[in-house]
Every structure is written in structure tokens, then in C-alpha cells.
Design a protein around this motif. Structure first.
Motif, mmCIF file in Angstrom:
data_model
loop_
_atom_site.group_PDB
_atom_site.id
_atom_site.type_symbol
_atom_site.label_atom_id
_atom_site.label_comp_id
_atom_site.label_asym_id
_atom_site.label_seq_id
_atom_site.Cartn_x
_atom_site.Cartn_y
_atom_site.Cartn_z
ATOM 1 N N LEU A 122 27.235 43.469 -15.695
ATOM 2 C CA LEU A 122 27.136 42.028 -15.952
ATOM 3 C C LEU A 122 25.740 41.502 -15.646
ATOM 4 C CD1 LEU A 122 30.576 40.913 -14.470
ATOM 5 C CD2 LEU A 122 29.916 40.862 -16.875
ATOM 6 N N ARG A 123 25.095 42.103 -14.665
ATOM 7 C CA ARG A 123 23.751 41.648 -14.297
ATOM 8 C C ARG A 123 22.673 42.247 -15.193
ATOM 9 N NH1 ARG A 123 24.458 41.818 -7.697
ATOM 10 N NH2 ARG A 123 25.154 39.666 -7.501
ATOM 11 N N SER A 124 23.047 43.176 -16.043
ATOM 12 C CA SER A 124 22.057 43.806 -16.921
ATOM 13 C C SER A 124 21.860 43.030 -18.230
ATOM 14 C CB SER A 124 22.488 45.242 -17.243
ATOM 15 O OG SER A 124 23.650 45.255 -18.062
ATOM 16 N N TRP B 284 30.102 29.793 -18.700
ATOM 17 C CA TRP B 284 31.199 30.514 -19.352
ATOM 18 C C TRP B 284 30.769 31.079 -20.699
ATOM 19 C CZ3 TRP B 284 35.366 32.911 -18.148
ATOM 20 C CH2 TRP B 284 36.313 33.222 -19.115
ATOM 21 N N GLN B 285 29.995 30.307 -21.460
ATOM 22 C CA GLN B 285 29.510 30.799 -22.750
ATOM 23 C C GLN B 285 28.561 31.989 -22.572
ATOM 24 O OE1 GLN B 285 29.768 27.505 -22.029
ATOM 25 N NE2 GLN B 285 31.517 27.181 -23.416
ATOM 26 N N LYS B 286 27.700 31.907 -21.558
ATOM 27 C CA LYS B 286 26.817 33.035 -21.265
ATOM 28 C C LYS B 286 27.628 34.279 -20.917
ATOM 29 C CE LYS B 286 22.998 30.262 -19.391
ATOM 30 N NZ LYS B 286 22.182 29.996 -18.170
ATOM 31 N N PHE B 287 28.683 34.060 -20.159
ATOM 32 C CA PHE B 287 29.507 35.184 -19.725
ATOM 33 C C PHE B 287 30.211 35.853 -20.904
ATOM 34 C CE2 PHE B 287 33.738 36.661 -18.365
ATOM 35 C CZ PHE B 287 33.349 37.685 -17.515
ATOM 36 N N THR B 288 30.852 35.050 -21.731
ATOM 37 C CA THR B 288 31.650 35.624 -22.824
ATOM 38 C C THR B 288 30.788 36.131 -23.978
ATOM 39 O OG1 THR B 288 31.927 33.396 -23.755
ATOM 40 C CG2 THR B 288 33.669 34.217 -22.297
ATOM 41 N N VAL C 291 29.439 41.703 -23.139
ATOM 42 C CA VAL C 291 28.963 42.759 -24.037
ATOM 43 C C VAL C 291 28.006 43.691 -23.304
ATOM 44 C CG1 VAL C 291 27.714 43.230 -26.171
ATOM 45 C CG2 VAL C 291 29.267 41.268 -26.041
ATOM 46 N N ALA C 292 27.109 43.095 -22.510
ATOM 47 C CA ALA C 292 26.141 43.901 -21.771
ATOM 48 C C ALA C 292 26.823 44.784 -20.727
ATOM 49 C CB ALA C 292 25.121 42.985 -21.092
#
Length: 254
Positions: free
Chosen positions: A140-142, A159-163, A168-169
């Protein structure tokens, strides 16, 4: 120059391992406690599916339940660390504590309190937990900072950044951790069976074979355990190739 097939290295390793095994058996190393590959295979054939099938299935079931529980909790905690940063210190300490605690010391307590096959599932889950949590958080941090900035520029929040980006990363790293966790779950399940309270499973059959000093059967059960661990790894690897095909493409280009 044509690239070497990826399976070739593994095949050479297996052939080399069998050759070393055969030599150790031929020279009667360790006082005859190493039977030849032919003797082990013959014993496995004689014992048949009536012995291996039920024990294999019981251990696989316990390992699968522990794998699902342990990895679900690990991924959930990894996601929580990213979405709620203040809990990171506490969550990391708990994860390290679970990793450092001698699980075989906790197993008998779980057996006394819950009984049955709970220790098998518990140990399988705990052997998965730390690796998957670390892999999830690292993945997640990559996430690419430029992609995160782009989402923010279009008005997206956490939340948008996360999903859209971080999930995906995180997929390749998380699946890499899951591939390690699959054999670990099998190990945890077998160790849980060693604690007692159950009457079937690879761990129970191994104990019975050792007690009766049936060396070829002991080796056969060890091979069955290794096969189960390898099967778990192969299944997760196959799912990873389907879910994250771009990682396989990147590996092929190197």
C-alpha cells in the motif's frame, strides 16, 4: 539468446535432491533411518488413499481455515494502518508480539480452552498473520506518488486514493506474502495436530508412524505434508497470475 524456461531451475533442484536422497540411503547414512526413494514410494502405494486421503483432507481443511482467517485479519489490519495512521504504532507492536510469541506455548492453552481442532486453525492463522500484514502495508505504501497527486488534483480524497491507486499497487506485494503464507499455514496446521485433541490429520499420522518406528511411512507422510504446502503455494501463485498479470509480464521482460 532464448530465455531459459522458469520451471527448469525447479526441475533441476528436485532431481538433485532425489539424487542426494538416494545416495544417503545407498550408503546407509544415519543408521538406516533414511530409506530409499523407491522404498518410500512403495510404502506410500501400499498404504494407499485410505490412509493418505482422509489425513490429507483434514489437514488441508484446517490449513485453509487458518489461512483465510489469518490473512483476512492481516490484510484488514494493514488497510487500517494506512487509512488510520495513528493506530500504526499499536498495530505494529501487536503484530510483532504475535510473531515473537512462541506459538507452541499458546497452542496447549487454546486446546484446553476451546478443544477440538481450534489449535490447528489458530496456529495456521498465526503463522500467516505477520508476513501478510507486512506485505500488505509495504504494498500500500509503494503506490506511485504522482498517481496519488493526480487523484487529489481531481478532487479525490483518502478513500479514492486508496481504491484507485493504493489497492492496485499493493496487489503484487500482498500476493507475494500470501504465497509465503500458504505453506506456513500447512506448517501451523500440522503443529496444531501434534498437540493432541484430534484423531486424524497428517500430524497425527506422522506421530503414529514415528511411535511405531515405521520409517518409510514417516517419510511418506513428510512428503505428503510437503506436497500439501507446495499445492497451497501453487494455487496462490496461479491466482496471483490471474489477478496481477502485469507482474508476470514484467518478470518475462527481465
Amino acid at each position: 539468446m532464448k530465455a531459459r524456461p522458469t520451471w527448469l531451475g525447479g526441475a533441476i533442484g528436485i532431481v538433485g535432491l532425489i539424487a542426494v536422497w538416494w545416495l544417503l540411503a545407498a550408503f546407509d547414512v544415519a543408521g538406516g533411518t533414511i530409506p530409499s526413494p523407491g522404498t518410500v514410494v512403495s510404502t506410500m502405494y501400499s498404504d494407499g488413499w485410505s490412509l493418505y486421503g482422509p489425513n490429507f483432507g483434514i489437514t488441508a481443511s484446517g490449513a485453509l481455515k487458518g489461512f483465510l482467517w489469518g490473512n483476512a485479519l492481516a490484510i484488514a489490519l494493514g488497510v487500517a494502518i494506512i487509512l488510520v495512521p495513528p493506530i500504526e504504532s499499536l498495530a505494529t507492536q501487536l503484530a510483532i508480539l504475535s510473531y515473537c510469541t512462541p506459538l507452541l506455548a499458546l497452542g496447549p492453552i487454546i486446546l484446553v480452552v476451546f478443544g477440538g481442532r481450534t489449535p490447528t486453525i489458530f496456529l495456521a492463522a498465526m503463522y500467516c498473520f505477520f508476513t501478510t500484514m507486512v506485505g500488505t502495508v509495504a504494498g500500500l505504501r509503494s503506490a506511485d506518488p504522482a498517481s496519488l497527486d493526480l487523484v487529489e488534483a481531481y478532487g479525490g480524497g483518502a478513500w479514492q486514493k486508496f481504491t484507485k491507486v493504493q489497492l492496485v499497487a499493493a496487489a503484487p506485494s500482498t500476493f507475494a506474502a500470501l504465497k509465503i503464507a500458504a505453506p506456513s499455514a500447512v506448517l501451523g496446521a500440522i503443529l496444531g495436530e501434534y498437540l493432541g485433541g484430534v484423531d486424524s490429520g497428517i500430524g497425527v499420522a506422522l506421530t503414529a508412524a514415528q511411535t511405531s518406528y515405521n520409517v518409510p511411512r514417516t517419510w511418506g507422510m513428510a512428503i505428503a505434508a510437503a506436497a500439501l504446502a507446495g499445492l497451497g503455494y501453487a494455487i496462490v501463485a496461479a491466482i496471483a497470475r490471474l489477478v496481477t498479470p502485469w507482474t508476470s509480464a514484467q518478470g518475462a521482460l527481465r
